[in-house]
Scaffold this motif. Structure first.
Motif, mmCIF file in Angstrom:
data_model
loop_
_atom_site.group_PDB
_atom_site.id
_atom_site.type_symbol
_atom_site.label_atom_id
_atom_site.label_comp_id
_atom_site.label_asym_id
_atom_site.label_seq_id
_atom_site.Cartn_x
_atom_site.Cartn_y
_atom_site.Cartn_z
ATOM 1 N N ASP A 133 0.828 -1.201 0.000
ATOM 2 C CA ASP A 133 0.000 0.000 0.000
ATOM 3 C C ASP A 133 0.863 1.251 0.000
ATOM 4 O O ASP A 133 0.580 2.216 -0.695
ATOM 5 C CB ASP A 133 -0.925 0.037 1.228
ATOM 6 N N VAL A 134 1.927 1.239 0.800
ATOM 7 C CA VAL A 134 2.805 2.401 0.881
ATOM 8 C C VAL A 134 3.467 2.637 -0.460
ATOM 9 O O VAL A 134 3.586 3.769 -0.917
ATOM 10 C CB VAL A 134 3.858 2.229 2.004
ATOM 11 N N LYS A 135 3.891 1.566 -1.130
ATOM 12 C CA LYS A 135 4.526 1.706 -2.439
ATOM 13 C C LYS A 135 3.573 2.355 -3.439
ATOM 14 O O LYS A 135 3.990 3.131 -4.277
ATOM 15 C CB LYS A 135 4.981 0.343 -2.957
ATOM 16 N N LYS A 136 2.284 2.033 -3.350
ATOM 17 C CA LYS A 136 1.304 2.596 -4.270
ATOM 18 C C LYS A 136 1.051 4.066 -3.990
ATOM 19 O O LYS A 136 0.830 4.836 -4.899
ATOM 20 C CB LYS A 136 -0.024 1.830 -4.163
ATOM 21 N N GLU A 137 1.074 4.474 -2.703
ATOM 22 C CA GLU A 137 0.685 5.821 -2.322
ATOM 23 C C GLU A 137 1.831 6.819 -2.287
ATOM 24 O O GLU A 137 1.649 7.970 -2.604
ATOM 25 C CB GLU A 137 0.049 5.801 -0.925
ATOM 26 N N THR A 138 3.009 6.384 -1.874
ATOM 27 C CA THR A 138 4.084 7.309 -1.557
ATOM 28 C C THR A 138 5.413 6.819 -2.098
ATOM 29 O O THR A 138 5.709 5.638 -2.041
ATOM 30 C CB THR A 138 4.204 7.452 -0.022
ATOM 31 N N SER A 139 6.190 7.744 -2.579
ATOM 32 C CA SER A 139 7.554 7.433 -2.968
ATOM 33 C C SER A 139 8.459 7.899 -1.834
ATOM 34 O O SER A 139 8.481 9.082 -1.500
ATOM 35 C CB SER A 139 7.900 8.159 -4.266
ATOM 36 N N VAL A 140 9.163 6.976 -1.213
ATOM 37 C CA VAL A 140 10.037 7.299 -0.089
ATOM 38 C C VAL A 140 11.475 7.210 -0.550
ATOM 39 O O VAL A 140 11.918 6.167 -1.026
ATOM 40 C CB VAL A 140 9.796 6.328 1.095
ATOM 41 N N HIS A 141 12.200 8.309 -0.407
ATOM 42 C CA HIS A 141 13.620 8.326 -0.750
ATOM 43 C C HIS A 141 14.413 7.873 0.467
ATOM 44 O O HIS A 141 14.233 8.391 1.565
ATOM 45 C CB HIS A 141 14.063 9.730 -1.154
ATOM 46 N N ALA A 142 15.251 6.879 0.315
ATOM 47 C CA ALA A 142 16.097 6.391 1.400
ATOM 48 C C ALA A 142 17.550 6.598 1.006
ATOM 49 O O ALA A 142 18.058 5.920 0.117
ATOM 50 C CB ALA A 142 15.822 4.919 1.662
ATOM 51 N N PRO A 143 18.223 7.543 1.663
ATOM 52 C CA PRO A 143 19.647 7.750 1.366
ATOM 53 C C PRO A 143 20.428 6.465 1.621
ATOM 54 O O PRO A 143 20.084 5.684 2.503
ATOM 55 C CB PRO A 143 20.063 8.840 2.360
ATOM 56 N N ILE A 144 21.462 6.254 0.865
ATOM 57 C CA ILE A 144 22.237 5.024 0.924
ATOM 58 C C ILE A 144 22.749 4.747 2.343
ATOM 59 O O ILE A 144 22.791 3.599 2.771
ATOM 60 C CB ILE A 144 23.394 5.025 -0.110
ATOM 61 N N ASP A 145 23.083 5.786 3.105
ATOM 62 C CA ASP A 145 23.604 5.566 4.455
ATOM 63 C C ASP A 145 22.519 5.111 5.432
ATOM 64 O O ASP A 145 22.825 4.662 6.531
ATOM 65 C CB ASP A 145 24.322 6.816 4.985
ATOM 66 N N LYS A 146 21.258 5.194 5.040
ATOM 67 C CA LYS A 146 20.157 4.734 5.890
ATOM 68 C C LYS A 146 19.644 3.354 5.478
ATOM 69 O O LYS A 146 18.900 2.713 6.215
ATOM 70 C CB LYS A 146 18.977 5.712 5.832
ATOM 71 N N MET A 147 20.021 2.873 4.322
ATOM 72 C CA MET A 147 19.484 1.631 3.775
ATOM 73 C C MET A 147 19.805 0.397 4.621
ATOM 74 O O MET A 147 19.011 -0.520 4.717
ATOM 75 C CB MET A 147 19.985 1.402 2.350
ATOM 76 N N ASN A 148 20.979 0.351 5.234
ATOM 77 C CA ASN A 148 21.374 -0.818 6.013
ATOM 78 C C ASN A 148 20.766 -0.837 7.405
ATOM 79 O O ASN A 148 20.758 -1.870 8.059
ATOM 80 C CB ASN A 148 22.897 -0.894 6.126
#
Length: 95
Positions: free
Chosen positions: A14-29
């Motif tokens: 649902d979140v993927k359908k509604e919102t685009s969330v940018h995750a900086p590479i340093d937060k991905m892990n």
């Protein structure tokens, strides 16, 4: 522009359908934590996530949020723990 409300019951799909969330590479892990401290005032909750290795404790993340968001988070966290235990068995707490 209308502000979008957070849907705490949304699935990842649902979140993927509604919102685009940018995750900086340093937060991905993400970060690992084995201690949490929670404090509050009338207007906010402060969640400190700490990594304690052999008595050497370091703050790895701090989240500050409002009481309404914290109550919704509490509900969703409880629901997810029930689902987890339904799939993997009861989480045993050490005394």
């Amino acid at each position: 522009m209308a502000k979008k409300k957070t849907n705490f019951n949304a699935s990842r799909e649902d979140v993927k359908k509604e919102t685009s969330v940018h995750a900086p590479i340093d937060k991905m892990n993400g970060v690992y934590t084995n201690v949490a401290m929670i404090n509050h005032s009338k207007n906010e909750f402060v969640l400190d996530f700490i990594l304690d290795v052999a008595g050497n404790a370091n703050l790895v993340s701090r989240v500050i949020t409002n009481p309404t968001h914290m109550k919704k988070f509490h509900q969703v966290l409880g629901d997810n723990i029930k689902k987890y235990e339904g799939n993997f068995g009861e989480i045993k707490l050490e005394e």
